[in-house]
Scaffold this motif. Sequence first.
Motif, short mmCIF file in Angstrom:
data_model
loop_
_atom_site.label_atom_id
_atom_site.label_comp_id
_atom_site.label_asym_id
_atom_site.label_seq_id
_atom_site.Cartn_x
_atom_site.Cartn_y
_atom_site.Cartn_z
N ASP A 136 5.77 53.97 47.44
CA ASP A 136 5.10 52.66 47.36
C ASP A 136 6.01 51.58 46.79
O ASP A 136 5.64 50.40 46.79
N LYS A 137 7.18 51.97 46.32
CA LYS A 137 8.10 51.01 45.72
C LYS A 137 8.90 50.26 46.78
O LYS A 137 9.08 50.74 47.89
N THR A 138 9.41 49.09 46.39
CA THR A 138 10.33 48.37 47.28
C THR A 138 11.67 49.08 47.29
O THR A 138 11.94 49.95 46.45
N ASP A 139 12.54 48.72 48.22
CA ASP A 139 13.86 49.35 48.30
C ASP A 139 14.62 49.18 46.98
O ASP A 139 15.23 50.13 46.48
N ALA A 140 14.59 47.98 46.44
CA ALA A 140 15.31 47.70 45.19
C ALA A 140 14.72 48.52 44.04
O ALA A 140 15.46 49.05 43.20
N GLU A 141 13.40 48.63 44.00
CA GLU A 141 12.74 49.40 42.95
C GLU A 141 13.08 50.88 43.09
O GLU A 141 13.29 51.57 42.09
N ILE B 91 15.83 52.24 44.39
CA ILE B 91 17.21 52.46 44.00
C ILE B 91 17.34 52.50 42.48
O ILE B 91 17.98 53.38 41.90
N ASP B 92 16.70 51.54 41.82
CA ASP B 92 16.75 51.48 40.36
C ASP B 92 16.07 52.68 39.73
O ASP B 92 16.59 53.29 38.79
N LEU B 93 14.90 53.04 40.26
CA LEU B 93 14.13 54.15 39.70
C LEU B 93 14.85 55.48 39.90
O LEU B 93 14.92 56.31 38.98
N LYS B 94 15.42 55.69 41.07
CA LYS B 94 16.11 56.95 41.35
C LYS B 94 17.35 57.08 40.47
O LYS B 94 17.70 58.19 40.03
N SER B 95 18.03 55.98 40.21
CA SER B 95 19.20 56.01 39.33
C SER B 95 18.81 56.43 37.92
O SER B 95 19.47 57.28 37.30
N LYS B 96 17.73 55.86 37.40
CA LYS B 96 17.25 56.23 36.06
C LYS B 96 16.80 57.68 36.05
O LYS B 96 17.09 58.44 35.11
N PHE B 97 16.09 58.08 37.08
CA PHE B 97 15.58 59.45 37.19
C PHE B 97 16.74 60.45 37.20
O PHE B 97 16.70 61.46 36.48
N ASN B 98 17.76 60.19 38.00
CA ASN B 98 18.89 61.11 38.09
C ASN B 98 19.59 61.28 36.75
O ASN B 98 20.04 62.38 36.40
N ALA B 99 19.69 60.19 35.99
CA ALA B 99 20.32 60.27 34.68
C ALA B 99 19.51 61.16 33.74
O ALA B 99 20.08 61.95 32.96
N LEU B 100 18.18 61.08 33.81
CA LEU B 100 17.32 61.92 32.97
C LEU B 100 17.41 63.38 33.40
O LEU B 100 17.42 64.29 32.56
N ASP C 189 18.63 67.69 45.97
CA ASP C 189 18.13 66.32 45.87
C ASP C 189 17.18 66.05 47.03
O ASP C 189 17.43 66.46 48.16
N THR C 190 16.07 65.37 46.75
CA THR C 190 15.14 64.94 47.79
C THR C 190 14.96 63.43 47.67
O THR C 190 15.42 62.81 46.71
N VAL C 191 14.28 62.85 48.62
CA VAL C 191 14.05 61.41 48.59
C VAL C 191 13.26 61.03 47.34
O VAL C 191 13.57 60.03 46.67
N GLU C 192 12.27 61.83 46.99
CA GLU C 192 11.35 61.49 45.91
C GLU C 192 11.59 62.27 44.62
O GLU C 192 10.82 62.14 43.67
N GLY C 193 12.64 63.07 44.56
CA GLY C 193 12.85 63.84 43.34
C GLY C 193 13.98 64.83 43.44
O GLY C 193 14.95 64.64 44.18
#
Length: 202
Positions: free
Chosen positions: A23-28, A30-39, A56-60
């Motif tokens: 449901d997120k925008t493309d920009a959201e 990219i930002d969310l996945k970057s934070k998620f990967n770091a965690l 790695d998957t699109v959503e997790g």
Amino acid sequence: MNDSIHKTASGNVVYLELVDFSDKTDAEQIDLKSKFNALVKVALKVPQTDTRIVTDTVEGVIVTTLGAPEEVLQIAANMQNIVHQYNIRTTAPVLVGFALHSGQVQIVNDIHDQPQVLGDAIKLVQRIASFAQPNEILATQAFVAATAHLMQGETNVIDYAGILNERHDLGLPLYACPVSYTHLDVYKRQSCGRGDATTKRI
């Protein structure tokens, strides 16, 4: 592993899924996945007892181990705590659903000759994760049985709260692991999903 084109093995799987990622925008995204990967990188700092495959998957991210189930259980517990600690310090939380399962997995080599995990176990955890509340861990009966010995006088492990309810569309019961950072009584609800089961993404 690389000398094997196809292998069937008993595995333990944890799927970490970003809630409502599509449901997120493309920009959201990219930002969310970057934070998620770091965690996730921090959560994966668990002693590796046997073969571990991170997909790695699109959503997790899907983590599969061919050793003891304690490893994926610890990864899930680590990530749950790390996500909570991160979220209480930010106005843009990272919401993650968790699914745990033990079962047969198919291991194949991808185009880069790296191991990739396929099969019904992977499909199952992806479906189950969509039922989890943010930062809630759901487990199949097979995983509960595989880790039953952990509940016999052990400490520092996740205690299972018990069966929540029968997921008729999945055809199997799901168990919830108590949230490690709070005493919120979320396990007496009649429904634990992120919405009505009939509208779930499968």
